[in-house]
Design an enzyme around this catalytic site. Sequence first.
Site, PDB file in Angstrom:
ATOM      1  N   ASP A 404       0.952  -1.192   0.087  1.00  0.00           N
ATOM      2  CA  ASP A 404       0.058   0.032  -0.043  1.00  0.00           C
ATOM      3  C   ASP A 404       0.798   1.419  -0.132  1.00  0.00           C
ATOM      4  O   ASP A 404       1.896   1.242   0.653  1.00  0.00           O
ATOM      5  CB  ASP A 404      -0.791   0.187   1.271  1.00  0.00           C
ATOM      6  CG  ASP A 404      -1.772   0.939   1.071  1.00  0.00           C
ATOM      7  OD1 ASP A 404      -3.214   0.736   0.579  1.00  0.00           O
ATOM      8  OD2 ASP A 404      -1.668   2.060   1.656  1.00  0.00           O
ATOM      9  N   ILE A 405       0.651   2.127  -0.846  1.00  0.00           N
ATOM     10  CA  ILE A 405       1.471   3.433  -0.961  1.00  0.00           C
ATOM     11  C   ILE A 405       0.863   4.341   0.247  1.00  0.00           C
ATOM     12  O   ILE A 405      -0.264   4.588   0.272  1.00  0.00           O
ATOM     13  CB  ILE A 405       1.142   4.183  -2.473  1.00  0.00           C
ATOM     14  CG1 ILE A 405       1.705   3.374  -3.489  1.00  0.00           C
ATOM     15  CG2 ILE A 405       1.833   5.518  -2.262  1.00  0.00           C
ATOM     16  CD1 ILE A 405       1.315   3.780  -4.978  1.00  0.00           C
ATOM     17  N   GLU A 447      -4.723   2.352  -4.516  1.00  0.00           N
ATOM     18  CA  GLU A 447      -3.164   2.529  -4.265  1.00  0.00           C
ATOM     19  C   GLU A 447      -2.640   0.927  -3.607  1.00  0.00           C
ATOM     20  O   GLU A 447      -1.623   1.037  -3.170  1.00  0.00           O
ATOM     21  CB  GLU A 447      -2.845   3.363  -3.361  1.00  0.00           C
ATOM     22  CG  GLU A 447      -3.285   3.286  -1.650  1.00  0.00           C
ATOM     23  CD  GLU A 447      -4.516   3.815  -1.694  1.00  0.00           C
ATOM     24  OE1 GLU A 447      -4.724   4.313  -0.674  1.00  0.00           O
ATOM     25  OE2 GLU A 447      -5.425   4.217  -2.602  1.00  0.00           O
TER      26      GLU A 447
END
Length: 529
Positions: A404-405, A447
């Site tokens: 996950d960003i 994301e």
Amino acid sequence: MLIMALLMPDVQADDDIRLQLRWHHQFQFAGYYMALEQGYYQQAGLKVTIVPGAPGISALEQLLAGKALFAVSAPGAVLAYLQGRPVVAMATVLQKSPNVWLVRADSDIYTLQDLASSKLELSLTQENAEFLAVFAKEGIDISKLQLTNSSMKLDDLISGKTDAFNGYLSNEPYLLEQLGIPYRVIQPVEYGVNFYQDILIGNADWVRQHPKQAAAFRQASLDGWQFALDNIDYTVNYIHQHYAPEKSIAHLHYEANVIRSLVMPDLVELGHMNPERWQQIAASYQALGMVKTLRPLDNFIYAEPVPTDYRLLIKSVLLLLLVITLLAFFTLRYRRLASALQAEMNRHAQTERLLVERNEELLQLASTDILTGLTNRRVIIQQAQTEIRRASRYQKDLAVMMLDIDHFKQVNDQYGHAAGDRVLAEFAALCMQSIRDSDLAGRYGGEEFFILMPEIDLTTAILSAERLRMTVAAHPFKLSDGRELSVSCSIGIAMYMPQQDDLDKLLLRADQALYQAKHQGRNRCCVQQ
């Protein structure tokens, strides 16, 4: 009267024309029944006898032995041609192959790779080389397959004596449905192998000696197929009454609908043959070691002769002026027809190329995330299920990473969604650069990303995750206006546990590990045991 006599067709049949079918009477040969019933053969001056096939009878060998002038055969006819035998392909009826592997729905067989380790029942003839070609294309050693010669009966599949049974898409699936037995279909075409089927072939020597009769027989047969496909209800009832009373009307209707979808009359001209596709089929036989060398297929693929009536020249003394006029007229018409024919052939070839390209594009769109170019969620979940079955069966390690960003919403809020899209695309590229060739990266949603890592231990998986995390943290993400920004990512790792895991549990543990990484401050990797 002289001119009419000169222009009248001189197609005559000195003997009966025997057409050998490759199997029992059924809708598979509907076009030939209708050409006979509607009088198309008779109008062409031909007397045709249709001979049914049976187990142990090869339509190709019947033709080569002189027992038939024409036959409905499999693509093995090109192998006979390459071996120097007198056979010519007149037209192709089925543009898509009906050959399939049938497996029971309660089996663990889902892919071609699963078939490679299963018991296979196959009619071991040249006509079924398509089934072997698909294994060769996938790099599977054919000599190690568990092959037995087919009994031609579904009992072996139903009883479990065999794991997979070679069948015809228009026939055996109907029988299984009537018996209430769930099944799955594995098609060679799904792996890029699509042979022509139900090819109308002729004795090359006879066709060369009787070009007009051969052309008339081909056209009458295609006219019969057009009638059959346009009048399915009538054709089904006629076949049931006159040829196949043992088959129910419902069975014949099922077969008719499948056959029509394989003929593809709305997209491809009836009888059309692509020389490049025939060359690929011939190359498949060479790859299987069934023929040593290839040669041009010009004399194998039928080309209708351009009619030239030299009797006009014989009568030119009596009708000199008229013959000159007619000659000029027909010369101009021939050029126009030849030009139109070439344009039509080019159009059909282009249509077939576009069809292949569109199919490839649709397959790519169905399996790829458009923004990042990574595998989409649906496909990576399917691959994960396959890898779990493989890891369980062969006791192999399997790791998954959920990524996950960090603070991605702030990127969108501060720089705009276009900048967010650039970050997602660059992040996906960094993932692809950091993983092994055997790994599979995909976009899970928003994301969030997913990496599937077969045959890897926990220590190596952690090292790989850390390497990717540091690469992302050190990478300058460039925006369209030249500005750069830095982002980090959080990674959750989970190892597959054969005794307690299914896909949902494995993904849940990876997601929990990701949550732990974010809860502990982000920009870190965590493992969920």
